[in-house]
Design an enzyme around this catalytic site. Structure first.
Site, PDB file in Angstrom:
ATOM      1  N   HIS A  67      -3.691  -5.081  -0.108  1.00 46.86           N
ATOM      2  CA  HIS A  67      -3.374  -5.585   1.298  1.00 46.86           C
ATOM      3  C   HIS A  67      -3.435  -7.000   1.371  1.00 46.86           C
ATOM      4  O   HIS A  67      -4.337  -7.611   1.476  1.00 46.86           O
ATOM      5  CB  HIS A  67      -4.251  -4.804   2.359  1.00 46.86           C
ATOM      6  N   GLU A 118      -2.475  -9.102   3.603  1.00 50.14           N
ATOM      7  CA  GLU A 118      -2.982  -9.582   4.777  1.00 50.14           C
ATOM      8  C   GLU A 118      -4.491  -9.304   4.947  1.00 50.14           C
ATOM      9  O   GLU A 118      -5.025  -9.830   6.251  1.00 50.14           O
ATOM     10  CB  GLU A 118      -2.366  -8.829   6.030  1.00 50.14           C
ATOM     11  N   CYS A 140       0.839  -1.068   0.056  1.00 52.05           N
ATOM     12  CA  CYS A 140      -0.068   0.147   0.052  1.00 52.05           C
ATOM     13  C   CYS A 140       0.761   1.324  -0.003  1.00 52.05           C
ATOM     14  O   CYS A 140       1.666   1.518  -0.853  1.00 52.05           O
ATOM     15  CB  CYS A 140      -1.059   0.019   1.284  1.00 52.05           C
TER      16      CYS A 140
END
Lengths: 216, 256
Positions: free
Chosen positions: A198, A200, A84
């Site tokens: 992202h 995650e 990001c």
């Protein structure tokens, strides 16, 4: 799983714990969140997370004296992943809130996602949501496991108002189509990777990409 | 007809009280359904694009114990989590983010002190600052903001408040219609439409889902994301069914 020291750089911004949690879920056993120069220098793999404004990111990196250590990790050919804002910081400069200079590890500029569509409709900004990120452009090494993971054609989660436009198309690995605008989603220059999304927070496909990075 | 498809998100909403997932029954009380993180994991595995946790009695007791539930969920769920209910301060926001939340939804505390919105946006980013609106119709074309879990009238006009909050830095708006919630008669499309025409941040519509047409209607009214609560908790629909319907209607959804 290789026994490696993974360092998640803490420069004051970003969802560090989410990234660490996801890496550990993927099997990494030595994940450390740190702002210490020594940790960055000794890392086998480096992750530069980040959520927020470019200017604040650069200020945070400078405050901890991390710019040179990060650059030297990259120039020593060790794998590095920007996520990001972390990906955007790899650029030469950004137009967010004035002109600011980044790490310049991949030449290019960070520019705003345009709010006007070609047909006159509005694009809402920030883009918050899921997008398919087809692999585009040439990226050299066909065996690269990250690139193989990306070819699985599943959506990833993005939240951003600005995006990175590399000077060289060769550095663009994947993009996504936001109501007609083509937005960079993955960049690469040898050992340096950037995900605008992202991993995650992108479910199983995101975790698969993190596993692929860990296996490099 | 716009040929550029609109991307939308399907969100599972879990209202919690203490340790339990609950569902409010329209105009009545609450029903305990079970352990929040088990449902959260189920919805994640079904492909929910995001989760929302709201602690519905937190502001009554002046605190939120949501952090534990969030932390446990974060070990198993790897999609964005928005958390709200009784969030009063920057400290509360920081604690929830550290526990695993990605976005924080704030209602009562922001109504009491609007500057909190700017403080959260400045410190953690606008993308993290979700304005939570609980609104009830108040005459023709007007809606009033309610605070404290939808119990207290505030005297604030919902439309003006939404606009002000975005200018202060809110990056997203979660709209819950008090009138529609739990009725299964559809969302408050007029409220969604009015706010969506005024602000350029994403809007999540919540409260009222009953059948697939409601999803189409509220997205066409301007919602960028739709939250489902009891429809999921009581098994009346599933995330995959909702995704299939959204696809058939021409909306762009996540490929799982």
């Amino acid at each position: 799983m290789k026994k490696e020291k993974i360092v998640v750089v803490d420069y004051g911004l970003g969802n560090l714990y989410s990234v660490q949690r996801a890496l550990e879920h993927c099997g990494a056993t030595d994940v450390c969140i740190s702002s210490a120069i020594d940790d960055v220098i000794n890392a086998d793999k480096l992750i530069l997370p980040g959520v927020g404004a470019f200017e604040d990111g650069v200020r945070g990196l400078n405050k901890h004296g991390l710019i040179e250590p990060i650059k030297s990790h990259a120039l020593n050919n060790k794998p590095m992943l920007g996520i990001c804002l972390g990906m955007q910081l790899l650029a030469t400069s950004s137009e967010e809130f004035g002109t600011h200079f980044g790490l310049d590890l991949i030449p290019g500029k960070v520019v705003p996602i345009p709010t006007e569509c070609a047909d006159g409709n509005r694009r809402k900004v920030p883009f918050i949501g899921w997008a398919n990120i087809p692999v585009s452009g040439s990226y050299g090494d066909d065996d690269n496991i990250i690139l193989n993971e990306l070819s699985k054609k599943q959506s990833v989660y993005l939240v951003h108002s600005y995006y990175f436009r590399p000077d060289n198309d060769n550095n663009i690995v994947a993009t996504y189509d936001y109501q007609g605008a083509i937005i960079t989603s993955v960049i690469r220059s040898n050992n340096i990777y950037g995900f605008q999304f992202h991993p995650e927070k992108s479910g199983e496909v995101g975790l698969g990409l993190l596993r692929a990075f860990l296996a490099l | 007809m716009n040929s550029i498809k609109k991307p939308i998100r399907l969100i599972a909403r879990l209202d919690v009280k203490g340790e339990s997932l609950i569902k409010g029954v329209h105009l009545e009380g609450l029903r305990i359904i079970g352990a929040p993180q088990e449902f959260a994991k189920k919805y994640y595995e079904q492909g929910a694009d995001e989760l929302i946790y709201i602690d519905i009695v937190a502001s009554l007791y002046g605190r939120s114990n949501l952090a534990d539930i969030v932390a446990r969920t974060a070990n198993e769920v790897f999609v964005p989590m928005t958390v709200g209910g009784g969030v009063r301060s920057i400290e509360d926001v920081g604690n929830l983010l550290r526990a695993g939340a990605d976005k924080i939804a704030i209602n009562t505390a922001a109504v009491r002190r609007p500057e909190l919105i700017s403080e959260v946006a400045r410190k953690f980013g606008s993308q993290c600052m979700v304005l939570s609106i609980e609104a009830k119709r108040h005459g023709e074309g007007n809606w009033e903001i309610y605070t404290d879990g939808g119990r207290e009238k505030s005297g604030l006009d919902a439309i003006e408040w939404a606009s002000k909050a975005v200018s202060l830095g809110a990056g997203e708006i979660l709209i819950t219609s008090i009138d529609q919630e739990g009725t299964r008669k559809g969302f408050d499309n007029e409220l969604t439409d009015t706010i969506s025409k005024l602000v350029n941040v994403p809007i999540i519509a919540s409260g009222g889902y009953g059948q697939v047409e409601h999803l189409t209607e509220v997205v066409n009214s301007g919602a960028d994301a739709v939250a489902f609560a009891d429809a999921l908790h009581y098994g009346r629909t599933t995330i995959p069914d909702l995704r299939r319907h959204a696809c058939e209607q021409g909306f762009l959804v996540r490929s799982v």
